[in-house]
Design an enzyme around this catalytic site. Structure first.
Site, short mmCIF file in Angstrom:
data_model
loop_
_atom_site.label_atom_id
_atom_site.label_comp_id
_atom_site.label_asym_id
_atom_site.label_seq_id
_atom_site.Cartn_x
_atom_site.Cartn_y
_atom_site.Cartn_z
N SER A 137 0.84 -1.19 0.00
CA SER A 137 0.00 0.00 0.00
C SER A 137 0.88 1.24 0.00
O SER A 137 1.98 1.23 0.59
CB SER A 137 -0.91 0.03 1.24
N TYR A 174 -1.68 -0.33 10.18
CA TYR A 174 -1.82 -0.90 8.84
C TYR A 174 -0.65 -0.47 7.96
O TYR A 174 -0.04 -1.30 7.26
CB TYR A 174 -3.14 -0.45 8.24
#
Length: 248
Positions: A143, A157
């Site tokens: 990501s 995350y």
């Protein structure tokens, strides 16, 4: 011999788009899911209706037992894996680091990091020329959060995806001489259901004006990049990242 692809977290979003595109390009596809069996079955049904070959297999990638079973089922039903997309990932409700507890952190890391390692391990045991394999390709779905940090929302995350980045670099060098390529994509601001997990389904619409391209991305755009990295067109590409964040 037909190429065999396992996509973790393949029932929805980027995983589902990747499964469909891979099948259209001739892969036999395993759609892994954890809880969303109806969604996984729907992806498989769409693939088989179009003449492709696909199965759905339940497994929690955070569980070593489940991961071993997943790969064994694919061995039996489709043949040894030649391509792996480590797509399964979770996030939790937006919050600051000062509010996070160990249970939350461990859940995030178990799925996003441990799961990627375990699946890569099982894939290497089948792909590597050291073990009699014919090579293969792994694509990790990281990501842009790994470099942006996700402050005030998902630092945990983001940190887990930073670990996935490091896995990509280290593993790519470890197995490059064994005919295995390891690369990653770094999507962000993609229109999928994951934003609802963080408590804000409309997050992409809220922040789109801060994205240079002034829009969110689509799962199919990420899938196209993944399939390129898996393909022979990327035969001299390993340890590389493709950014899919609209310019952020």
């Amino acid at each position: 011999m037909q190429n065999v692809l396992i996509i973790t977290g393949g029932s929805r979003g980027i995983g589902a788009a990747t499964a469909k595109l891979a099948a259209a390009r001739g892969y036999a596809v395993c759609v892994n899911y954890h809880r969303s069996r109806p969604a996984a079955d729907a992806v498989v049904a769409e693939i088989t209706a179009a003449g492709g070959r696909a199965i759905a297999v339940a497994a929690d990638v955070a569980s070593e037992v489940d991961v071993v079973s997943l790969f064994q089922k694919v061995d039996d039903l489709l043949g040894p894996v030649t391509a792996l997309v480590n797509n399964a990932g979770i996030l939790e409700t937006q919050m600051r680091v000062e509010e996070m507890n160990a249970s939350r952190l461990n859940r995030i890391l178990a799925t996003n990091v441990t799961g990627s390692f375990l699946c890569a391990r099982e894939a290497i045991r089948r792909m590597s020329t050291r073990h009699g394999g014919r090579g293969g390709a792994i694509v990790n779905v990281s990501s842009a959060a790994s470099r942006l940090g996700a402050a005030g929302e998902y630092v945990d995350y983001a940190a887990s995806k930073g670990a996935v980045d490091t896995l990509t670099i280290g593993l790519s060098r470890e197995v490059a001489g064994e005919r295995i390529r390891v690369n990653a994509v770094r999507p962000a601001f993609i229109d999928t259901e994951i934003h609802a997990s963080g408590g804000e389904p409309g997050r992409v619409d809220r922040i789109k004006d801060s994205i240079p391209m002034k829009r969110g991305g689509q799962p199919e755009e990420v899938a196209s990049a993944i399939l390129w990295l898996l393909s022979d067109e990327a035969s001299y590409t390993t340890g590389t990242f493709i950014e899919l964040a609209g310019g952020r």
